[in-house]
Write a protein that holds these residues in place. Structure first.
Motif, mmCIF file in Angstrom:
data_model
loop_
_atom_site.group_PDB
_atom_site.id
_atom_site.type_symbol
_atom_site.label_atom_id
_atom_site.label_comp_id
_atom_site.label_asym_id
_atom_site.label_seq_id
_atom_site.Cartn_x
_atom_site.Cartn_y
_atom_site.Cartn_z
ATOM 1 N N LEU A 125 0.848 -1.194 0.000
ATOM 2 C CA LEU A 125 0.000 0.000 0.000
ATOM 3 C C LEU A 125 0.884 1.244 0.000
ATOM 4 O O LEU A 125 2.013 1.216 0.467
ATOM 5 N N ARG A 126 0.322 2.320 -0.516
ATOM 6 C CA ARG A 126 1.075 3.570 -0.571
ATOM 7 C C ARG A 126 0.218 4.739 -0.091
ATOM 8 O O ARG A 126 -0.995 4.739 -0.256
ATOM 9 N N ILE A 127 0.909 5.701 0.500
ATOM 10 C CA ILE A 127 0.277 6.944 0.931
ATOM 11 C C ILE A 127 1.218 8.082 0.543
ATOM 12 O O ILE A 127 1.298 9.112 1.178
ATOM 13 N N SER A 128 1.919 7.844 -0.571
ATOM 14 C CA SER A 128 3.025 8.702 -0.967
ATOM 15 C C SER A 128 2.607 9.854 -1.884
ATOM 16 O O SER A 128 3.436 10.687 -2.208
ATOM 17 N N SER A 129 1.357 9.876 -2.311
ATOM 18 C CA SER A 129 0.893 11.050 -3.044
ATOM 19 C C SER A 129 -0.620 11.117 -2.946
ATOM 20 O O SER A 129 -1.278 10.155 -2.514
ATOM 21 N N ASP A 130 -1.162 12.260 -3.355
ATOM 22 C CA ASP A 130 -2.597 12.498 -3.165
ATOM 23 C C ASP A 130 -3.460 11.541 -3.979
ATOM 24 O O ASP A 130 -4.648 11.372 -3.686
ATOM 25 N N GLU A 131 -2.873 10.909 -4.997
ATOM 26 C CA GLU A 131 -3.681 9.985 -5.799
ATOM 27 C C GLU A 131 -4.185 8.803 -4.972
ATOM 28 O O GLU A 131 -5.142 8.141 -5.346
ATOM 29 N N PHE A 132 -3.545 8.555 -3.828
ATOM 30 C CA PHE A 132 -3.978 7.421 -2.987
ATOM 31 C C PHE A 132 -5.084 7.816 -2.001
ATOM 32 O O PHE A 132 -5.629 6.956 -1.303
#
Lengths: 487, 487
Positions: B70-77
């Motif tokens: 999982l990622r929370i590295s940019s607003d797309e997530f």
């Protein structure tokens, strides 16, 4: 009332107190395996401190070539061992047992002989060697014998959940893994008779991946107690499986994490391995067995030692490094001279010397001393011009300096004490230099320090002045960057 | 009175009970990093069990290539995370926080990027990424954020006594090793504001050679609490340094001993890591801080969990494997249906699946289930023709067999109970086969066994008949050999 100084009867052996020197390699022996002057001096020195029990360093039951190592593998070693026992008994009421060991072959290439390679005949030979060695221990006038089933050696490898890969009756299940140890203690008992103390030492937690922990250790202890073990000495770790390889050296246990857990350094909390005897003792009691259990592993303070006994977590307190630093610790504790103990700092210089195949000494001893120093004159260290302890910030550490003290018999070292509040003090370190860098002091606290000089007998100077220093808490705020604002 | 079901306020987040799902990789995500159906189903399933807190598996704060994660590295997530938070909140009062992680590069060759390779600019970038990710957690409607400072990852490697070999202000001393963590939590707090729960997770014992243990862990905890950590979650081990190399695979933490200590198997005693929160909590209290502390590591029974809280050893009970086996455990404990819990056996099949990069499931689930099963009909398993439990000796193990049970909703598995005396029973194992070999039974004891069938909701059959078996104690006496008589 002190439980530490309550005698303990172990079979026909009466210990005057509950402090035991656990087996510790000295590397003072030579390759011929005979007791020599260095060995004699070392153990007589220990005896003068009057521990209840001395367990002599591991001596081989077999004749395989090895480095410097005591041997009990044939009758030619009897005169030396007999004389050693006589010398120890002539020194104090301390009882003495040899730890007897069998180990498999290791090569510089990293190759190791493992228990799955042993034939049934070889197994029987090893068991016979243990029995014969135990018989010799009795013949030599030693007070008992301790069977080495711990760490990286043959009997431990049979017990191991990881190392024992045999698929015959000596492996595969817990009962199978127990068999070699059971046959050995049975043969030893038959050889020495019912009235000779036979102890066992094994690890209560292998501290390696896939090893056993206390669940099985308590079952192993139960079985050995049922088969007549007179005491159970519990260690931890010390395995080949996680050794750190070193060029040109054969694999050596104690170099990896399991070695750290066997001899926990100052990085670890006091009594880090106490969960082991606690679990074993509880299990034995639940099965109606009062077999004495020895706890070891950085039991550093008298308070902790007394509490372990009072709580019924163990019956004997094992120490090796603590008695190396000050063999007189038992006598000093008994006589209420606690403040004169030269306290181990668990720096593990002794452990590192062993790992590098050098004679084992203590970092706290005077330079070049082969044994713990002894002085008999009255000698109180003092700072004629004051200690002038100074503490100053050096980057993210604090640097202490103080004046050299003087004493009639010479100053052996300095204890360094630290406090967060100037009221509650802990001993931080010791050494014979007149400076120390505290890399564990953190910012935002005003750290208080004192030093105290001591001589070889533990006579102490007055405490120094209190020096204080504080690192300001850094500003941990960073300027906001474009990264944190956008992506 | 149950302390487990006493609510706990953590900043603006109110937990209904003290049971927390600690972060556990699922490998249900794909490489794109978006929340998908599998992830949603898994965490909604956990929420139905009503733990006080769900910590979502680690999600990356940065964009580096990786496997499924999982990622929370940019607003797309954000949309996916927002929907996940909404789904969990729509399911039960359970609160949910993401664990956010930064990790360095590892290669199949075994090469690893280490913290000494990071420039100050790179450090600032990482801190900014943590702050931005935490801000996104708040924006997504999650209830807080947990900063991953544990195991083998970037922040842990700065804290590590072994891994941090930097000689600048980010290393060298304890204060230096703390700096990165301090700057990160400071930046995160500034990003999310004062009223958003920010927890930290780090290891209280590195469980590797040269690593830190509780002495330093308590100082790390104190500092993080002083800087506003709203809770402190304590793990152990999980390091690269002792990983087991595997052909063609990059180094993976958790494969070595420190990985075993992170997720202690059935080989270890329950609560083997409890000395860690105990030491930390005591130190925080001594410094006037009430910061909630989470304890984890095979806290298997309700009695132990309640005792940990009652003793003040911790404020929250972390579980991962226990809730994987039965997500409904919190609800069942709350409602007094303890006997309906499908109990984890700590077989670590889940751990092994993760190590082999496969989707993480539970050994106790029905074959091919992607999530913990749920049934709602009334279904009591029974043995129409009797369980007919049989126990027989097979060499040095005992073999159990029994009849298959039946239930309207299907039988999920069988619990196996063992006793030495037929009175005091312990749960030995569980599984869905109708046979079991007990390799830990020893000779000389009459072992008693019972089995009990359960369905997916934990409805249980009657206990089976009691089967007993005993291996006779072997004769450990060997014929005396020539070796034992002479040399």
């Amino acid at each position: 009332m002190s439980l530490l100084f309550t005698p303990l009867q172990i079979n026909s052996m009466r210990l005057e107190n509950r402090i035991a020197l656990t087996a510790m390699v000295t590397r003072l022996s030579s390759e011929d395996g005979f007791v020599n002057q260095g060995i004699t001096d070392r153990y007589v020195r220990f005896a003068r401190g009057e521990p209840g029990l001395i367990v002599l360093e591991a001596m081989a039951v077999h004749g395989s070539k090895s480095g410097p190592l005591l041997r009990i593998s044939s009758d030619e070693f009897l005169p030396g061992l007999t004389e050693l026992a006589r010398r120890i008994h002539g020194t104090s009421p301390t009882k003495v047992v040899p730890q007897i060991i069998h180990f498999l072959k290791v090569a510089r290439s990293g190759w190791r002989q493992t228990v799955d390679m042993l034939s049934r005949d070889e197994i029987r030979t090893i068991i016979g060697q243990y029995a014969a060695a135990a018989y010799r221990a009795r013949a030599a006038g030693l007070d008992g014998v301790e069977l080495h089933m711990a760490h990286a050696y043959t009997l431990a490898s049979f017990l191991s959940k990881r190392s024992n890969t045999r698929t015959d009756e000596y492996g595969r299940t817990l009962e199978g893994r127990l068999r070699m140890a059971c046959e050995t203690i049975t043969a030893v008992r038959r050889a020495v008779g019912p009235d000779f103390a036979v102890g066992v030492r094994f690890v209560g937690d292998e501290c390696i991946k896939g090893g056993y922990s206390t669940h099985e250790a308590r079952v192993i202890a139960l079985r050995l107690a049922q088969l007549g073990a007179d005491y159970i000495s519990l260690s931890a770790g010390g395995k080949f499986e996680d050794h750190v390889p070193r060029d040109g050296q054969p694999p050596y246990p104690y170099t990896g994490y399991s070695g750290d857990r066997c001899m926990p350094s100052h990085d670890y909390a006091d009594g880090i391995n106490l969960y082991i005897p606690t679990a074993v003792k509880e299990y034995l009691i639940a099965h109606g067995l009062q077999t004495p259990v020895l706890a070891a592993g950085k039991i550093a303070t008298r308070d902790m030692a007394e509490a372990v006994l009072a709580n019924g977590q163990a019956d004997l307190i094992g120490m090796a490094r603590g008695l190396l630093a000050d063999p007189d610790l038992p006598r000093k504790w008994r006589d209420g001279q606690d403040e004169r103990v030269v306290g181990c700092i668990y720096c593990n210089v002794c452990k590192n010397l062993d790992e590098n195949f050098r004679q084992v000494r203590c970092f706290l001893w005077p330079k070049d001393s082969l044994h713990a120093p002894e002085i008999h004159e009255w000698s109180v260290p003092a700072w004629p011009g004051g200690a002038d302890l100074q503490a100053e910030v050096r980057g993210t550490s604090l640097r202490l300096t103080w004046n050299r003290a003087a004493a009639a018999a010479g100053v052996q070292g300095y204890d360094i004490f630290r406090s967060e509040d100037g009221k509650s003090w802990t001993r931080l370190w010791a050494g014979n230099m007149v400076g120390y860098s505290d890399f564990s002091a953190t910012a935002g606290t005003t750290w208080h320090y004192m030093v105290q000089a001591y001589d070889a007998a533990g006579h102490r100077s007055a405490l120094s002045n209190v020096a204080v220093a504080a690192m300001p808490m850094p500003d941990f705020s960073l300027p906001q960057t474009s990264e944190s604002a956008s992506d």
